[in-house]
Scaffold this active site. Structure first.
Site, short mmCIF file in Angstrom:
data_model
loop_
_atom_site.label_atom_id
_atom_site.label_comp_id
_atom_site.label_asym_id
_atom_site.label_seq_id
_atom_site.Cartn_x
_atom_site.Cartn_y
_atom_site.Cartn_z
N LEU A 283 0.94 -1.07 -0.35
CA LEU A 283 -0.12 -0.32 0.17
C LEU A 283 1.14 1.48 -0.17
O LEU A 283 2.43 1.45 0.48
CB LEU A 283 -0.66 -0.12 1.43
CG LEU A 283 -1.77 -1.24 1.36
CD1 LEU A 283 -2.86 -1.28 2.61
CD2 LEU A 283 -3.04 -1.33 0.02
N PRO A 284 0.05 2.35 -0.29
CA PRO A 284 2.08 4.38 -0.55
C PRO A 284 1.49 4.57 0.52
O PRO A 284 2.44 4.48 0.82
CB PRO A 284 0.18 4.46 -0.90
CG PRO A 284 -0.93 3.84 -1.59
CD PRO A 284 -1.00 2.29 -0.61
N THR B 293 5.71 0.06 2.18
CA THR B 293 7.00 1.31 3.09
C THR B 293 6.44 2.66 3.84
O THR B 293 6.04 3.10 3.08
CB THR B 293 7.73 1.69 1.74
OG1 THR B 293 9.11 1.16 1.01
CG2 THR B 293 9.11 2.72 2.87
N LYS C 284 15.00 -0.65 5.59
CA LYS C 284 14.55 0.44 4.61
C LYS C 284 14.77 1.49 5.08
O LYS C 284 15.62 2.63 4.17
CB LYS C 284 13.19 0.32 4.29
CG LYS C 284 13.49 0.97 2.84
CD LYS C 284 12.09 0.76 1.80
CE LYS C 284 11.92 1.14 0.50
NZ LYS C 284 10.91 0.62 -0.03
N LYS D 117 10.12 10.83 -0.50
CA LYS D 117 9.08 10.21 0.50
C LYS D 117 9.66 10.00 2.16
O LYS D 117 9.55 9.44 2.53
CB LYS D 117 8.43 9.26 -0.27
CG LYS D 117 7.40 8.19 0.44
CD LYS D 117 6.27 7.61 0.20
CE LYS D 117 5.91 6.60 0.83
NZ LYS D 117 5.87 5.26 0.68
#
Lengths: 291, 291, 291, 291
Positions: free
Chosen positions: A65-66, A96, A171, A242
């Site tokens: 998902l975003p 993420t 990450k 982002k």
């Protein structure tokens, strides 16, 4: 093994396709009808909502998902997965998001009797299509081992990073460093060229010296492949923006200063505001070539 | 071949020793009597001043000095080399100075009939002793080829970077990037650990991902060799501070912004002001571990 | 006029007391029983929940809460104000939160038939007690005029900043600049003193020159009142950190770069991580005095 | 009193004119023949070199030069003032240079028997013409008092900052803060406007709040006079860049970190590289309006 898959976007779509190719039985959900149709054409079954998916007889549910708000809604919302899913079903979120949110959702899942892994990826849409993604996975070892065959159908490098949320930590830390070193390469290359050096010669020297990094070797902002194609495609500047935002937010939550990281975020923000968000993130060098 | 050598310090001393070992006939000058005595014991001849060296029958003169002011004094000063040296003698300055000064001296040498190379090194005192230095060389190709056998006696990697001053440009650009990426690694590792990851695991992931760089792989501030030995030895923080100062000064002269670079310089300045200038430059991670 | 008041903390407590002193009829709610008792002793009536307050016969409701999440919960939550309050009741939120959240809540209120003002304050707990706060107010002019007598009972300087959310915008912009200029003063004063000047003489010169600002004149980090009392009391560093976080978050939402602002935030983050969050925000100068 | 004056540029020219108007007997030197002719037309006498000036029967010599290198050349050079001037003659340097160089020249003057003051100014060419400059003066009190009547003929605000070099320290510290606070105002105003506020309203609020500073009140980048005239005239961005360079260089020499200051310098460097060096320094806000 029967698997549920939520989120068939640019990344989730090809990931689901690779699972189907590997022979897994897939039930899918996405708000986009064309995305669902593509998956169905590849052999997936459609379900009408996350809750319906939860009620179906699946052993594992994967989501892509975003942002954190979507993950929270899908898992913790009123008609979310946790309200319906059978205990014991393994939940894997490959979105993420910030580590804090990932841990919050994982704790709620655990309380409901569901093991959960955070498993963000790197490798981009190309890696998603080719099945060569890197998965950075946080959660219990036993759950990681259970998930490994699934993840191996979608990626090449499957790394266990420790407990819940650590996949996101890995990450966010890696991409924080990536953003900083890319701008560092942009500054060093721009300075060298302004002082009279040939870009290729300088890149060659840096790449055999202590300044070498992925950003100077593989994705050099002046001499790399993205530069050669006008910075189209690749890992977009808005995606780097982002991720730097996630890093500085995570840092804020634990009061850890990230000075270069915060400045890198602002530079990508300026670059994005100038309308360059879709360009490969190595295009940030343009900020240093004005005038 | 008879060679003159000026500057027998921590770097110049072992470099001269390697030339002597390789069979070159060396006349040396240094203000430090013990340094001169060591070289003489290794087979060098002493001269009393740069001017005397210039007047001697040497084919090449090599200098290794602390800063631009010393280079200018030795070459351009009232009793400097250029006032006395025979035209045609090849001049090689291995000091690390700003490109502008290097070009100024090279232009004066050329006007006097002397070819000149700037040839700063990387590799530290260990590389100087072992004869494994990297030489980044600026100047004419013919002069570079003439110098190569000499430089090869002191180093392993001899790189021609283009015209006069470009050796300094390459070094300043590389070390600008090195300082930025080291702090980037310090921020990323500190953030990851503060968020709950094991440092070794995180380093392993970064080093197989897009964040990897020399500073994360070879000299990692948390898991590398300098950290293991308490940050003693290595490339000192004060030397990094000096190189970042050269970079920002060179950038100022050509109006090239170096935002992360300037911030990196200030962070090393703060770290040095706290009394840590002698520690390996990876110790900068301590700034991120306070509290 | 009957008023509801939610949030009787360090700021809200004395603000409510001033309303009572001015003769307003107050119904109050807070989770802290001692806070409620204090207000009751001053003449307020207690209610058991925001919903109960909403159901009561009040003309205006004022809230003073720690962060956006609390504001959203109190107004938009399942048992929140908007679920119960009579249309027409004027809502005033004096919490300091991000403009985006303020506008989101105001829009929901408007849809429900309730005019709403965002009215964050400056002046600290001292100003709250003395009734000398500054109110920066966003919302419709007619609502602003309706609120003015109430606000005047708690503050001295009541400023209309434009439409919904603009009170928060004004506060966030002012405090962004405040944080930057305080660190600017810290750098300038520290540099001057390190170069040999007397701090008082330097402050005197700056304060009659173009460097002068509130932070150099009223709250000078070396020569001001907070420094003289060891930086106790005052506007705490953690509060500045919070406001800089709001500023950078608001900037992120609209892709507006704030480079010095982001760096200022990181410096306060480092200072807070060192355990100094309770010190007056001028104590940031200590970061520049190490070594 | 007979005075020597060296340097009749944009600043020095009108300063000399004010001394002549006040009745002082002036001997002048400048490399520019038109500048000398103007001064002669105003009543000055010309001399052919600094050395000739030194040999003339003057009680005080004032210099106003572009940079430290010119000051060193004029005072310490082979045919410089100190080689010829009579002991006891008071030397006043009004150039803006780094404190270290100012102290070096003052020490040489003292060794030669000449009292010396560093007396940089603020107020720009308008202040120089109007005789309203501020003089920040470093040196002995007795010499300061001796110089005061002279300086008062050229300026309005004559401040003694302490011993030799402290005039330069005061100026560099003030302008460091000025550069930082100007960019701070640019960020705060740009953010506020991007979030929907009217610039005039926001400026009004800031100027009655804790964010207020000279840059928000007198020279606001969005609502001030320079903005209204397209940023022409005023204190140029290149001059601010020069002063920030002096500040960071002075900081480097004493290992004092100036993080915001260094970043401010880089932003002015970027702005100058884009061709905006002649614009008023408040035009830096343009960097924040791209996109």
């Amino acid at each position: 093994m029967r698997i549920g898959f939520i989120g068939l976007g640019n990344m989730g779509g090809p990931m689901a396709a690779n699972l189907l190719k590997a022979g897994f039985d897939l039930s899918v959900f996405d708000l986009s009808e064309p995305a669902v149709r593509t998956a169905v054409a590849q052999g997936a079954q459609r379900v009408g909502s996350p809750a319906e998916l939860a009620a179906a007889d699946v052993e594992v549910i994967i989501s892509m998902l975003p942002a954190a708000q979507h993950v929270k809604q899908v898992y913790l919302g009123e008609n979310g997965l946790l309200a319906k899913v059978q205990p014991g079903v393994l939940l894997i979120d490959s979105s993420t998001i910030d580590p804090h949110s990932a841990r919050e959702v994982a704790a709620a899942a655990k309380a409901h009797g569901n093991p959960m892994l955070d498993a963000p990826v790197s490798g981009g849409t190309a890696g998603a299509s080719a099945g060569t993604l890197t998965f950075m996975v946080g959660g219990e070892t036993v759950d990681f081992e259970r998930a490994r065959p699934l993840l191996a159908a979608m990626g090449k490098n499957i790394v266990h990073c420790g407990g819940a949320g650590n996949g996101q930590v890995a990450k966010v830390a890696n991409n924080l460093l990536l953003g900083i070193s890319m701008i560092g390469v942009a500054e060093a290359m721009s300075l060298g060229v302004k002082l009279g050096m040939d870009a290729e010669v300088l890149a060659g020297i840096i790449n055999t010296s202590s300044g070498r990094c992925w950003s100077s070797e593989v994705n050099n902002p002046l001499t790399g492949a993205p530069a050669a194609r006008g910075y189209s495609g690749g890992f977009g500047s808005d995606l780097m923006l982002k991720d730097l935002g996630l890093a500085s937010e995570a840092a804020r939550q634990v009061r850890q200063p990230v000075l270069l990281g915060a400045l890198a975020q602002q530079l990508y923000q300026a670059f994005s505001a100038q309308g360059n968000g879709q360009l490969d993130f190595s295009a940030i060098v343009k900020l240093y070539q004005q005038g």
